[in-house]
Motif scaffolding. Structure first.
Motif, PDB file in Angstrom:
ATOM      1  N   VAL A  37      10.244 -12.582  19.251  1.00  0.00           N
ATOM      2  CA  VAL A  37       9.679 -11.491  20.056  1.00  0.00           C
ATOM      3  C   VAL A  37       9.870 -10.172  19.320  1.00  0.00           C
ATOM      4  CG1 VAL A  37       9.880 -10.168  22.195  1.00  0.00           C
ATOM      5  CG2 VAL A  37      10.057 -12.653  22.253  1.00  0.00           C
ATOM      6  N   GLN A  38       8.842  -9.361  19.313  1.00  0.00           N
ATOM      7  CA  GLN A  38       8.928  -7.992  18.811  1.00  0.00           C
ATOM      8  C   GLN A  38       8.623  -7.035  19.960  1.00  0.00           C
ATOM      9  OE1 GLN A  38       6.433  -7.389  15.382  1.00  0.00           O
ATOM     10  NE2 GLN A  38       7.991  -8.171  13.986  1.00  0.00           N
ATOM     11  N   ALA A  39       9.336  -5.931  20.000  1.00  0.00           N
ATOM     12  CA  ALA A  39       9.146  -4.959  21.082  1.00  0.00           C
ATOM     13  C   ALA A  39       9.391  -3.557  20.563  1.00  0.00           C
ATOM     14  CB  ALA A  39      10.084  -5.262  22.251  1.00  0.00           C
ATOM     15  N   GLU A  40       8.627  -2.622  21.088  1.00  0.00           N
ATOM     16  CA  GLU A  40       8.805  -1.202  20.772  1.00  0.00           C
ATOM     17  C   GLU A  40       8.915  -0.420  22.069  1.00  0.00           C
ATOM     18  OE1 GLU A  40       5.698   0.174  18.258  1.00  0.00           O
ATOM     19  OE2 GLU A  40       6.402  -0.946  16.496  1.00  0.00           O
ATOM     20  N   ALA A  41       9.703   0.632  22.026  1.00  0.00           N
ATOM     21  CA  ALA A  41       9.907   1.459  23.212  1.00  0.00           C
ATOM     22  C   ALA A  41       9.924   2.920  22.803  1.00  0.00           C
ATOM     23  CB  ALA A  41      11.205   1.088  23.922  1.00  0.00           C
ATOM     24  N   THR A  42       9.471   3.768  23.714  1.00  0.00           N
ATOM     25  CA  THR A  42       9.461   5.214  23.496  1.00  0.00           C
ATOM     26  C   THR A  42      10.288   5.880  24.584  1.00  0.00           C
ATOM     27  OG1 THR A  42       7.265   5.128  22.496  1.00  0.00           O
ATOM     28  CG2 THR A  42       8.035   7.268  23.273  1.00  0.00           C
ATOM     29  N   LYS A 183      16.610   0.559  25.007  1.00  0.00           N
ATOM     30  CA  LYS A 183      15.363   0.368  25.750  1.00  0.00           C
ATOM     31  C   LYS A 183      14.469  -0.644  25.050  1.00  0.00           C
ATOM     32  CE  LYS A 183      11.716   3.084  27.977  1.00  0.00           C
ATOM     33  NZ  LYS A 183      11.157   4.458  28.163  1.00  0.00           N
ATOM     34  N   ALA A 184      14.413  -0.606  23.716  1.00  0.00           N
ATOM     35  CA  ALA A 184      13.611  -1.566  22.962  1.00  0.00           C
ATOM     36  C   ALA A 184      14.182  -2.981  23.085  1.00  0.00           C
ATOM     37  CB  ALA A 184      13.535  -1.148  21.502  1.00  0.00           C
ATOM     38  N   LEU A 185      15.504  -3.102  23.039  1.00  0.00           N
ATOM     39  CA  LEU A 185      16.134  -4.420  23.185  1.00  0.00           C
ATOM     40  C   LEU A 185      15.900  -4.994  24.579  1.00  0.00           C
ATOM     41  CD1 LEU A 185      19.488  -3.673  21.324  1.00  0.00           C
ATOM     42  CD2 LEU A 185      17.710  -5.261  20.577  1.00  0.00           C
ATOM     43  N   GLU A 186      16.007  -4.161  25.587  1.00  0.00           N
ATOM     44  CA  GLU A 186      15.750  -4.629  26.955  1.00  0.00           C
ATOM     45  C   GLU A 186      14.305  -5.081  27.113  1.00  0.00           C
ATOM     46  OE1 GLU A 186      16.905  -1.282  29.280  1.00  0.00           O
ATOM     47  OE2 GLU A 186      19.027  -1.895  29.405  1.00  0.00           O
ATOM     48  N   LYS A 187      13.395  -4.386  26.478  1.00  0.00           N
ATOM     49  CA  LYS A 187      11.991  -4.783  26.546  1.00  0.00           C
ATOM     50  C   LYS A 187      11.771  -6.119  25.852  1.00  0.00           C
ATOM     51  CE  LYS A 187       7.331  -2.955  25.786  1.00  0.00           C
ATOM     52  NZ  LYS A 187       6.546  -1.786  25.289  1.00  0.00           N
ATOM     53  N   ALA A 188      12.461  -6.339  24.722  1.00  0.00           N
ATOM     54  CA  ALA A 188      12.358  -7.613  24.022  1.00  0.00           C
ATOM     55  C   ALA A 188      12.903  -8.747  24.885  1.00  0.00           C
ATOM     56  CB  ALA A 188      13.108  -7.538  22.695  1.00  0.00           C
ATOM     57  N   ALA A 214      13.518   2.002  13.081  1.00  0.00           N
ATOM     58  CA  ALA A 214      14.768   2.677  13.406  1.00  0.00           C
ATOM     59  C   ALA A 214      14.462   3.930  14.227  1.00  0.00           C
ATOM     60  CB  ALA A 214      15.528   3.050  12.140  1.00  0.00           C
ATOM     61  N   PRO A 215      15.247   4.197  15.260  1.00  0.00           N
ATOM     62  CA  PRO A 215      14.998   5.405  16.067  1.00  0.00           C
ATOM     63  C   PRO A 215      15.066   6.661  15.205  1.00  0.00           C
ATOM     64  CG  PRO A 215      16.573   3.954  17.150  1.00  0.00           C
ATOM     65  CD  PRO A 215      16.383   3.416  15.761  1.00  0.00           C
ATOM     66  N   ILE A 216      14.016   7.455  15.266  1.00  0.00           N
ATOM     67  CA  ILE A 216      13.947   8.694  14.493  1.00  0.00           C
ATOM     68  C   ILE A 216      13.718   9.849  15.449  1.00  0.00           C
ATOM     69  CG2 ILE A 216      12.688   9.970  12.728  1.00  0.00           C
ATOM     70  CD1 ILE A 216      11.947   7.339  11.449  1.00  0.00           C
ATOM     71  N   PHE A 217      14.563  10.838  15.325  1.00  0.00           N
ATOM     72  CA  PHE A 217      14.426  12.028  16.168  1.00  0.00           C
ATOM     73  C   PHE A 217      13.963  13.197  15.320  1.00  0.00           C
ATOM     74  CE2 PHE A 217      16.082  16.047  17.670  1.00  0.00           C
ATOM     75  CZ  PHE A 217      15.566  16.083  18.949  1.00  0.00           C
ATOM     76  N   GLN A 218      12.934  13.873  15.786  1.00  0.00           N
ATOM     77  CA  GLN A 218      12.443  15.051  15.091  1.00  0.00           C
ATOM     78  C   GLN A 218      12.269  16.182  16.086  1.00  0.00           C
ATOM     79  OE1 GLN A 218       8.830  13.881  13.106  1.00  0.00           O
ATOM     80  NE2 GLN A 218       9.921  13.054  11.352  1.00  0.00           N
ATOM     81  N   PRO A 219      12.892  17.337  15.824  1.00  0.00           N
ATOM     82  CA  PRO A 219      12.685  18.482  16.707  1.00  0.00           C
ATOM     83  C   PRO A 219      11.208  18.855  16.772  1.00  0.00           C
ATOM     84  CG  PRO A 219      14.508  18.871  15.203  1.00  0.00           C
ATOM     85  CD  PRO A 219      13.815  17.625  14.729  1.00  0.00           C
ATOM     86  N   GLU A 245      11.010   6.964  19.251  1.00  0.00           N
ATOM     87  CA  GLU A 245      10.491   5.601  19.238  1.00  0.00           C
ATOM     88  C   GLU A 245      11.477   4.670  18.533  1.00  0.00           C
ATOM     89  OE1 GLU A 245       6.723   5.799  17.362  1.00  0.00           O
ATOM     90  OE2 GLU A 245       5.715   6.702  19.099  1.00  0.00           O
ATOM     91  N   ALA A 246      11.589   3.437  19.054  1.00  0.00           N
ATOM     92  CA  ALA A 246      12.459   2.425  18.454  1.00  0.00           C
ATOM     93  C   ALA A 246      11.763   1.076  18.545  1.00  0.00           C
ATOM     94  CB  ALA A 246      13.810   2.376  19.160  1.00  0.00           C
ATOM     95  N   GLY A 247      12.020   0.206  17.584  1.00  0.00           N
ATOM     96  CA  GLY A 247      11.421  -1.128  17.570  1.00  0.00           C
ATOM     97  C   GLY A 247      12.415  -2.176  17.121  1.00  0.00           C
ATOM     98  N   VAL A 248      12.310  -3.389  17.691  1.00  0.00           N
ATOM     99  CA  VAL A 248      13.231  -4.476  17.348  1.00  0.00           C
ATOM    100  C   VAL A 248      12.462  -5.789  17.235  1.00  0.00           C
ATOM    101  CG1 VAL A 248      15.246  -3.413  18.444  1.00  0.00           C
ATOM    102  CG2 VAL A 248      13.758  -4.899  19.784  1.00  0.00           C
TER     103      VAL A 248
END
Length: 255
Positions: A37-42, A183-188, A214-219, A245-248
């Motif tokens: 399973v692959q999942a992405e979350a925002t 959140k991405a892991l829970e979605k998976a 990998a979760p990336i934060f940008q101001p 955004e994060a993906g697993v």
């Protein structure tokens, strides 16, 4: 017992034992069944801090380009003194408005020539004028976004030449990126459970897990009018939300 008969009995025993030994080996060699399973979350979060960028500058009088190499050192010194005096007044104005000195960052002095079109000569060509621009950037950190209009008023009062924008940020970036990954892991896990129920299979333990994003934060940057006096009436302060955004990719064994 003859040697030949003894050898035949030994060979027969080995042939009988071979299937018994091969059965576990075949079972161990069977490919394991997995559900991938692959999942992405925002994750959307409201910013709780901001940095406003502004600039002060002074210029020397314009001279003809032919005279550039003999520039007036007194004019350059006077322009720098005016700039440093205004910079000190700016810091005082911000402190009087309630902003801590540690929240105010003054950048290095930048010096650059500026070329302008002058009057026309007798041959019809325009002469080129040169002047020197001395500039200092400022960055002011705000931990209370409600005070952003107060900061803009203070900068306008100090007569800054330009406001370059507001950068919205988070005090605790790590907590936000961790939440996005969870959140991405829970979605998976939800997707895997839904697929297992629909297909009538039973999931075993997790076989593997990895990040695909990998979760990336940008101001987030909000631009502002170039002229501080104009921006005082035009700017709107709506920080909105920041998105992470994060993906697993996760694999479960199928029992």
């Amino acid at each position: 017992m003859t040697p030949l008969r003894s050898a035949r009995q030994l060979l027969g025993g080995l042939l009988i034992a071979t299937p018994l030994l091969a059965a576990p080996a075949l079972a161990a060699g069977e490919p394991q069944r997995h559900l991938h399973v692959q999942a992405e979350a925002t994750l959307s979060v409201a910013p709780d801090r901001a940095t406003l960028s502004a600039r002060l500058w002074e210029r020397t009088p314009s001279i003809r380009r032919e005279e550039e190499h003999t520039g007036d050192p007194d004019a350059l010194r006077e322009a720098r003194e005016r700039l440093e005096r205004r910079a000190a007044e700016l810091i005082d104005t911000l402190e009087n408005a309630g902003f801590e000195r540690d929240a105010i960052s003054a950048g290095s002095l930048a010096v650059q020539p500026e070329h302008l079109a002058g009057s026309r000569r007798e041959d019809g060509e325009r002469e080129t004028l040169v002047r020197t621009r001395l500039e200092r950037p400022f960055r002011i950190l705000i931990d209370d976004l409600e005070r952003l209009p107060v900061l803009l008023d203070a900068l306008t009062e100090a007569g800054v030449n330009a406001l370059d924008g507001v950068s919205y940020d988070l005090t605790d970036r790590d907590a936000a990126t961790d939440e996005a990954l969870v959140k991405a892991l829970e979605k998976a896990r939800h997707k895997a459970g839904l697929m297992a129920d629909t297909l009538g299979i039973t999931l075993g333990p997790v076989a593997s897990v990895s990040e695909t994003r990998a979760p990336i934060f940008q101001p987030r940057m909000m631009t502002m009018a170039a002229d501080a006096r104009e921006s005082a009436a035009q700017a709107e302060y709506r920080p909105g939300t920041l998105e992470i955004e994060a993906g697993v990719s996760v694999s479960w064994e199928i029992e």
